[in-house]
Design a protein around this motif. Structure first.
Motif, PDB file in Angstrom:
ATOM      1  N   PRO A  97      30.035  46.284  40.603  1.00 34.90           N
ATOM      2  CA  PRO A  97      29.348  46.785  39.401  1.00 34.90           C
ATOM      3  C   PRO A  97      29.869  46.123  38.133  1.00 34.90           C
ATOM      4  O   PRO A  97      31.061  45.797  38.023  1.00 34.90           O
ATOM      5  CB  PRO A  97      29.673  48.281  39.419  1.00 34.90           C
ATOM      6  CG  PRO A  97      29.936  48.606  40.850  1.00 34.90           C
ATOM      7  CD  PRO A  97      30.589  47.386  41.423  1.00 34.90           C
ATOM      8  N   LEU A  98      28.974  45.904  37.179  1.00 37.42           N
ATOM      9  CA  LEU A  98      29.345  45.220  35.943  1.00 37.42           C
ATOM     10  C   LEU A  98      30.500  45.915  35.227  1.00 37.42           C
ATOM     11  O   LEU A  98      31.361  45.249  34.635  1.00 37.42           O
ATOM     12  CB  LEU A  98      28.136  45.128  35.016  1.00 37.42           C
ATOM     13  CG  LEU A  98      27.014  44.186  35.466  1.00 37.42           C
ATOM     14  CD1 LEU A  98      25.844  44.262  34.500  1.00 37.42           C
ATOM     15  CD2 LEU A  98      27.524  42.754  35.578  1.00 37.42           C
ATOM     16  N   LYS A  99      30.549  47.242  35.305  1.00 35.39           N
ATOM     17  CA  LYS A  99      31.619  47.976  34.629  1.00 35.39           C
ATOM     18  C   LYS A  99      32.989  47.648  35.213  1.00 35.39           C
ATOM     19  O   LYS A  99      34.016  47.776  34.536  1.00 35.39           O
ATOM     20  CB  LYS A  99      31.376  49.489  34.734  1.00 35.39           C
ATOM     21  CG  LYS A  99      30.235  50.005  33.867  1.00 35.39           C
ATOM     22  CD  LYS A  99      30.140  51.514  33.959  1.00 35.39           C
ATOM     23  CE  LYS A  99      29.070  52.074  33.021  1.00 35.39           C
ATOM     24  NZ  LYS A  99      27.715  51.700  33.460  1.00 35.39           N
ATOM     25  N   LEU A 100      33.028  47.235  36.487  1.00 32.36           N
ATOM     26  CA  LEU A 100      34.302  46.955  37.145  1.00 32.36           C
ATOM     27  C   LEU A 100      34.687  45.478  37.110  1.00 32.36           C
ATOM     28  O   LEU A 100      35.828  45.137  37.425  1.00 32.36           O
ATOM     29  CB  LEU A 100      34.254  47.422  38.608  1.00 32.36           C
ATOM     30  CG  LEU A 100      33.921  48.903  38.845  1.00 32.36           C
ATOM     31  CD1 LEU A 100      33.968  49.214  40.336  1.00 32.36           C
ATOM     32  CD2 LEU A 100      34.870  49.808  38.079  1.00 32.36           C
ATOM     33  N   LEU A 101      33.750  44.628  36.740  1.00 32.24           N
ATOM     34  CA  LEU A 101      34.026  43.190  36.791  1.00 32.24           C
ATOM     35  C   LEU A 101      35.193  42.740  35.908  1.00 32.24           C
ATOM     36  O   LEU A 101      35.970  41.868  36.310  1.00 32.24           O
ATOM     37  CB  LEU A 101      32.771  42.399  36.411  1.00 32.24           C
ATOM     38  CG  LEU A 101      31.825  42.032  37.564  1.00 32.24           C
ATOM     39  CD1 LEU A 101      30.636  41.252  37.031  1.00 32.24           C
ATOM     40  CD2 LEU A 101      32.544  41.232  38.643  1.00 32.24           C
ATOM     41  N   PRO A 102      35.366  43.288  34.694  1.00 25.59           N
ATOM     42  CA  PRO A 102      36.487  42.818  33.865  1.00 25.59           C
ATOM     43  C   PRO A 102      37.848  42.979  34.538  1.00 25.59           C
ATOM     44  O   PRO A 102      38.758  42.179  34.279  1.00 25.59           O
ATOM     45  CB  PRO A 102      36.373  43.689  32.605  1.00 25.59           C
ATOM     46  CG  PRO A 102      34.924  44.051  32.531  1.00 25.59           C
ATOM     47  CD  PRO A 102      34.507  44.232  33.952  1.00 25.59           C
ATOM     48  N   ASP A 103      38.008  43.982  35.371  1.00 32.25           N
ATOM     49  CA  ASP A 103      39.289  44.214  36.030  1.00 32.25           C
ATOM     50  C   ASP A 103      39.300  43.772  37.487  1.00 32.25           C
ATOM     51  O   ASP A 103      40.289  43.994  38.195  1.00 32.25           O
ATOM     52  CB  ASP A 103      39.641  45.710  35.962  1.00 32.25           C
ATOM     53  CG  ASP A 103      39.790  46.201  34.530  1.00 32.25           C
ATOM     54  OD1 ASP A 103      40.343  45.439  33.706  1.00 32.25           O
ATOM     55  OD2 ASP A 103      39.328  47.322  34.241  1.00 32.25           O
ATOM     56  N   TYR A 104      38.209  43.156  37.939  1.00 33.96           N
ATOM     57  CA  TYR A 104      38.124  42.753  39.351  1.00 33.96           C
ATOM     58  C   TYR A 104      39.057  41.583  39.631  1.00 33.96           C
ATOM     59  O   TYR A 104      39.016  40.563  38.957  1.00 33.96           O
ATOM     60  CB  TYR A 104      36.685  42.372  39.699  1.00 33.96           C
ATOM     61  CG  TYR A 104      36.540  41.607  40.993  1.00 33.96           C
ATOM     62  CD1 TYR A 104      36.923  42.171  42.209  1.00 33.96           C
ATOM     63  CD2 TYR A 104      36.018  40.314  41.003  1.00 33.96           C
ATOM     64  CE1 TYR A 104      36.776  41.472  43.398  1.00 33.96           C
ATOM     65  CE2 TYR A 104      35.861  39.601  42.179  1.00 33.96           C
ATOM     66  CZ  TYR A 104      36.244  40.191  43.381  1.00 33.96           C
ATOM     67  OH  TYR A 104      36.114  39.492  44.556  1.00 33.96           O
ATOM     68  N   MET A 105      39.899  41.739  40.658  1.00 35.15           N
ATOM     69  CA  MET A 105      40.806  40.677  41.102  1.00 35.15           C
ATOM     70  C   MET A 105      40.438  40.319  42.536  1.00 35.15           C
ATOM     71  O   MET A 105      40.636  41.121  43.457  1.00 35.15           O
ATOM     72  CB  MET A 105      42.252  41.151  41.036  1.00 35.15           C
ATOM     73  CG  MET A 105      42.719  41.490  39.622  1.00 35.15           C
ATOM     74  SD  MET A 105      42.828  40.010  38.568  1.00 35.15           S
ATOM     75  CE  MET A 105      44.214  39.183  39.322  1.00 35.15           C
ATOM     76  N   PRO A 106      39.877  39.132  42.756  1.00 33.42           N
ATOM     77  CA  PRO A 106      39.464  38.768  44.121  1.00 33.42           C
ATOM     78  C   PRO A 106      40.660  38.647  45.056  1.00 33.42           C
ATOM     79  O   PRO A 106      41.764  38.280  44.643  1.00 33.42           O
ATOM     80  CB  PRO A 106      38.759  37.421  43.940  1.00 33.42           C
ATOM     81  CG  PRO A 106      39.278  36.878  42.648  1.00 33.42           C
ATOM     82  CD  PRO A 106      39.598  38.061  41.787  1.00 33.42           C
TER      83      PRO A 106
END
Length: 501
Positions: A97-106
């Motif tokens: 989700p776009l809201k989670l992308l800033p903190d997403y760590m692959p």
């Protein structure tokens, strides 16, 4: 002379079998009832390739992560061919989700959650060309199988070949050491067994939906619309919709309608109605607008959908030796879940492993079907349970006086306000959920992890108000508003159901 393998059908199941079983010491013959594909472009294949044996050829298709991973790990050249042909690889990051992308760590395992989408004709065209290049594989086109060459020994058939027919040579016998039936939902396997006095038992469950698909192409110079908070696939109760990016700037939209929605089913096949519905759903409206794309097909419908599991081993004994059904001919699934191609490919590679390990025909058959049961039954059973609940919900949605029980309300709240909201609010949970959906792990394994369940319960107990940021926006108009805008009665289907009962 080597082992002769005869594959009935050249769809995804047959091609997967040819990929898996081809190798030193084997000769593989693929019998295709249809003409060969055009020798030119993917567009020509979509427009002109006649595949009467594949009724869902021009519906939306995707290779789930399990199948993508299988191709990536076993046939990297085929994967490259698919990508070169324009098939679209959708990484896990596009699902976050776009809201989670800033903190997403692959993490490394995210690469295993890639989906491959394309027009089905392109997928088959590329796979077929790749398979045809392999030494030891040949295709025989426009040839129908009319029966089995088999001997009955007690409650089992020993299959030695098929009776084939084509316009040029008429009927003839083709003998082989192994016969694979990949002829899909139109397989005549049950009839062939009946001719030898054997019945194949099966379990059947309704899918409860009717499928409608239309294809589009982005206009020249127009880029794909950027992601927004509106999802490209969702369940609006009375319509499930999905956006499928495809090869060469094409894409398709599928609208799945409950069987009980007779008025909507009759209307939606009309292109102007289909496009009107899409225009009212923000998740797909930007894609289907006249400024962005142009329609490239009529509306294709597909109904009478059933899930089916045919039982090939009874009381520990196989019904057939040297004969292995794959794909829709033995396990048919609701296309809503996109698992048909993956099921077929997994079965083909389970067969490959069994043939390597076991020589005795009876032991091979028992082991193969046991491994299919172990690997695929959990996804099948979960799907049937979900479809049963969806059918019940669709009927209830027609009734203006329906009031769910306390138990039903609690269960619905746990799923929507607990499970799905937690998945949308936590990348780790989303990753775990997707691994189950995409057949990388058992579908319910992630919820059996107490750490995951604790997160779900924490989100559920927090309540809607504090979780408001993680609910999707309004997906589109409600049922009554949508049907009214289409000039359809929102009550006639319920009145019909009442009259029928």
């Amino acid at each position: 002379m080597g082992e002769e393998v005869l594959i009935i059908g050249a769809g995804i199941a047959g091609l997967s079998a040819a990929l898996a079983l081809n190798g030193p010491g084997r000769h593989v013959t693929v019998l295709d009832r249809d003409p060969p594909p055009p020798e030119t472009s993917a567009d020509e294949a979509f427009e002109k390739w006649e595949r009467k044996g594949v009724g869902h050829l021009r519906h939306s298709h995707a290779f789930l992560a399990r199948l993508y991973k299988l191709i990536r790990d076993n046939y990297p050249d085929l994967l490259q061919d698919l990508l070169d042909a324009g098939c679209v690889a959708i990484p896990f990051s596009n699902m976050v989700p776009l809201k989670l992308l800033p903190d997403y760590m692959p993490i490394a395992e995210d690469a295993d959650l890639t989906i491959l989408t394309s027009r089905r004709t392109t997928l088959e065209l590329v796979m077929r060309r790749y398979v045809a290049r392999q030494p030891g594989v040949r295709f025989v086109n426009e040839t129908r199988v009319r029966g089995l060459l088999a001997e009955r020994n007690g409650d089992a058939l020993t299959v030695k070949g098929v009776i084939a027919e084509d316009d040029a040579t008429g009927r003839r016998e083709i003998r082989a050491d192994l016969i694979v039936d990949g002829s899909g939902k139109n397989s005549l396997m049950v009839d062939w067994f009946k001719e030898h006095g054997l019945a194949i038992e099966e379990t059947v469950a309704p899918a409860g939906i009717v499928y409608f698909t239309r294809h589009y192409r982005l206009r020249e110079g127009v880029a794909e619309p950027e992601r927004t908070e509106f999802p490209g696939a969702a369940d609006m109760r009375y319509i499930k919709y999905g956006l499928f990016p495809a090869d060469n700037r094409c894409f398709s939209i599928t609208l799945a309608v409950p069987e009980t929605e007779m008025e909507l089913r009759r209307a939606i096949v009309r292109p102007e109605i289909f496009d009107h519905i899409c225009a009212q759903i923000p998740g797909i409206a930007r894609w289907t607008s006249a400024e962005t794309s142009e329609a490239r097909s009529r509306v294709f419908g597909m109904g009478e959908l059933q899930s089916r599991w045919r039982i090939m081993v009874k009381d520990g004994k196989p019904l057939a030796l040297n004969f292995f059904p794959l794909g829709d001919g033995v396990i048919r699934t609701n296309p809503l879940y996109g698992r048909g191609c993956s099921f077929a490919a997994v079965q083909a590679h389970l067969l490959r492993d069994v043939l390597k390990e076991i020589a005795d025909p009876a032991e091979r058959a028992v082991a193969f079907h046991a491994r299919v049961e172990e690997n695929l039954r959990p996804y099948y059973d979960t799907m049937v349970q979900q479809d049963t609940a969806a059918i019940r919900a669709a009927r209830n949605a027609l009734d203006p006086d329906y009031r769910p029980s306390l138990k039903a309300r609690l269960l619905a709240s746990f799923m929507e306000d607990g499970v799905m909201t937690a998945v949308r609010s936590d990348v780790t949970l989303m990753r775990a959920f997707m691994r189950g959906f995409h057949m990388i792990e058992h579908p319910s394994l992630w919820l059996k992890d107490m750490r995951n369940m604790a997160k779900v319960l924490r989100v559920w107990f927090r309540g809607r108000k504090r979780n408001a940021a993680f609910y999707p926006p309004t997906l589109g108009p409600g049922r009554r508003a949508m049907l009214t805008s289409l000039g359809l009665s929102p009550t006639v289907d319920f009145e019909r159901l009442k009259a029928d009962t």
